[in-house]
Design a protein around this motif. Structure first.
Motif, PDB file in Angstrom:
ATOM      1  N   LYS A 127      33.130  49.351  16.986  1.00 19.77           N
ATOM      2  CA  LYS A 127      32.052  48.410  16.046  1.00 19.77           C
ATOM      3  C   LYS A 127      32.795  48.297  14.694  1.00 19.77           C
ATOM      4  CE  LYS A 127      28.003  48.981  18.538  1.00 19.77           C
ATOM      5  NZ  LYS A 127      26.634  49.636  18.638  1.00 19.77           N
ATOM      6  N   THR A 128      34.083  48.707  14.393  1.00 16.30           N
ATOM      7  CA  THR A 128      34.994  48.747  13.240  1.00 16.30           C
ATOM      8  C   THR A 128      36.088  47.806  13.217  1.00 16.30           C
ATOM      9  OG1 THR A 128      36.317  50.426  13.933  1.00 16.30           O
ATOM     10  CG2 THR A 128      34.239  51.181  12.750  1.00 16.30           C
ATOM     11  N   MET A 129      36.419  47.433  12.126  1.00 17.38           N
ATOM     12  CA  MET A 129      37.693  46.624  11.992  1.00 17.38           C
ATOM     13  C   MET A 129      38.649  47.167  10.943  1.00 17.38           C
ATOM     14  SD  MET A 129      36.604  42.634  12.444  1.00 17.38           S
ATOM     15  CE  MET A 129      34.960  42.685  11.420  1.00 17.38           C
ATOM     16  N   GLY A 130      39.748  47.253  11.276  1.00 18.26           N
ATOM     17  CA  GLY A 130      40.841  47.958  10.285  1.00 18.26           C
ATOM     18  C   GLY A 130      40.687  49.494  10.348  1.00 18.26           C
ATOM     19  N   LYS A 131      41.244  49.868   9.466  1.00 17.30           N
ATOM     20  CA  LYS A 131      41.233  51.502   9.201  1.00 17.30           C
ATOM     21  C   LYS A 131      39.773  51.979   8.856  1.00 17.30           C
ATOM     22  CE  LYS A 131      43.336  55.638   9.186  1.00 17.30           C
ATOM     23  NZ  LYS A 131      43.604  56.310  10.344  1.00 17.30           N
TER      24      LYS A 131
END
Length: 326
Positions: free
Chosen positions: A317-321
Motif C-alpha cells: 500500500k506504499t509507493m516509492g521508498k
C-alpha cells in the motif's frame, strides 16, 4: 532516547516505541541525530524472524533499520570533531539501529549530504539508490532497448523507470492498482499497466505492436515474473533481484533456456565485489539525486508509527521508498 524496539519476533504490532539508553560513540564512531530512516522489505522479514542471505535474524531486543540520514551529534575517540554538526547519510549494514532518535556508525561509513538534499531523499538513495545503480550496471540499457519493469511504483522501480528513460529506452512499467499505475506514468514510463489485471501481458504485446521487450528488471517473482519473462524476445535479458510476491519465478532456469534469454542477478557477491566497491555506488546515487537526474518517490511515516509502515509496505500500500521521520 526513543526508539522502535522489537522484543519478540512476529507481526508488525511487535514493534514498540520505547525509551532506551542513548548510545555513546566508541573509538572511530560517530553518533547521528536521525532525521530520516529507511524501511526495507528485509526489515519486514527480520521482524517476523526470517533471516535472508547474509542477514541473519537479529538478537532480541533489537532496533531495526539500516539506512539513516541526519546530523552528526557526537564523535568518539580518534574522530575529527569537525564532523559535529555536519549533515550526513550512512548505510548501517548488519549493525542496524536506524529506527531511533540516535544511531551509531563507524566514521568511515559516513557520506556527506550534498547541500540542499533533503534527508528523506538522501536516505532513499544511500541504500535503494545504490542498488538501482548496481542493477543498471548489469542491465546495460541503451536507447535501443524496450525495458519492462514490474513493481515500477516501488522505491527501486521508480528510479529504474527514470534511469531507463534518461538513456532513451522505451519503458514499460507495471504496478498494482490504478493509483500506482498513474504514479508509474508520472515517473516517465511510455506505457504503464496494472499487473493485477489478468490480461496485462497481452495488453503490453498489443501496445508494442510486434516489437519484443529486450530487458526485464524483475523483482516480483511468481506468476507476474513468469509473465514478464515470457514478454522477452529471444536474446533478451532478465535481470532479477528478488521476489516480493514471496515466491521465485517457477522453473526459472528451464523457462529462460526455452525462451532463449539470459538471466543475471546484479546483487549479492557481484554487487559487493564490484570495482570501486558499494560505497562508490552510494556516492554516485547521492550525486544523481543532488543533480536531479534521479529523484526517488517516498512514503513517510512518523517514527512512532513504524508498525503501520511495516504493515503498509508488506501489503503493498506504499509507493516509492518508505521512510520514518521524527
Amino acid at each position: 532516547m526513543r526508539a522502535i524496539r522489537l522484543n519478540e519476533f512476529g507481526p508488525a504490532e511487535n514493534l514498540r516505541y520505547e525509551e532506551v539508553a542513548t548510545p555513546e560513540p566508541g573509538p572511530g564512531e560517530v553518533r547521528i541525530a536521525v532525521a530520516a530512516a529507511g524501511v526495507h522489505l528485509l526489515d519486514v522479514m527480520l521482524r517476523a524472524g526470517e533471516g535472508m542471505g547474509p542477514f541473519p535474524k537479529p538478537e532480541l531486543p533489537a532496533t531495526l533499520g539500516r539506512e539513516v540520514a541526519g546530523t552528526v551529534d557526537a564523535v568518539g575517540v580518534g574522530v575529527d570533531p569537525v564532523l559535529v554538526g555536519r549533515r550526513v547519510v550512512a548505510h548501517l549494514g548488519n549493525r542496524a539501529g536506524g529506527y531511533a532518535e540516535f544511531a551509531i556508525i563507524d566514521d568511515q561509513a559516513l557520506l556527506m549530504l550534498p547541500d540542499g538534499l533533503p534527508a528523506e531523499i538522501a536516505v532513499s538513495m544511500v541504500g535503494t539508490g545504490r542498488t538501482a545503480l548496481a542493477i543498471l550496471e548489469v542491465a546495460g540499457i541503451t536507447a535501443d532497448d524496450i525495458v519492462l519493469i514490474p513493481a515500477a511504483a516501488g522505491g527501486l522501480g521508480t528510479l529504474l523507470v527514470q534511469a531507463a528513460r534518461r538513456v532513451g529506452a522505451v519503458v514499460v512499467g507495471a504496478a498494482g492498482g490504478a493509483a500506482k499505475v498513474e504514479a508509474v506514468r508520472a515517473s516517465g514510463a511510455d506505457l504503464a499497466v496494472d499487473y493485477t489485471v489478468a490480461d496485462w501481458a497481452d495488453r503490453v504485446r498489443e501496445e508494442l505492436a510486434g516489437r519484443s521487450v529486450t530487458v526485464v528488471l524483475e523483482s516480483v517473482g511468481g506468476d507476474i515474473g513468469r509473465d514478464a519473462l515470457e514478454l522477452l524476445g529471444r536474446g533478451g535479458r532478465l535481470v532479477t533481484f528478488g521476489w516480493s510476491s514471496g515466491t521465485a519465478i517457477p522453473d526459472l532456469a528451464e523457462a529462460a533456456a526455452d525462451a532463449g534469454v539470459t538471466v543475471e542477478n546484479p546483487l549479492g557477491p557481484r554487487m559487493m565485489n564490484r570495482p570501486g566497491g558499494i560505497k562508490a555506488l552510494a556516492e554516485a546515487a547521492l550525486a544523481a539525486a543532488a543533480a536531479n537526474e534521479l529523484r526517488p518517490a517516498t512514503t513517510t511515516f512518523a517514527l512512532p508509527d513504524a508498525a503501520a509502515a511495516h504493515t503498509a509496505l508488506a501489503t503493498r500500500k506504499t509507493m516509492g521508498k518508505v521512510v520514518l521521520v521524527p
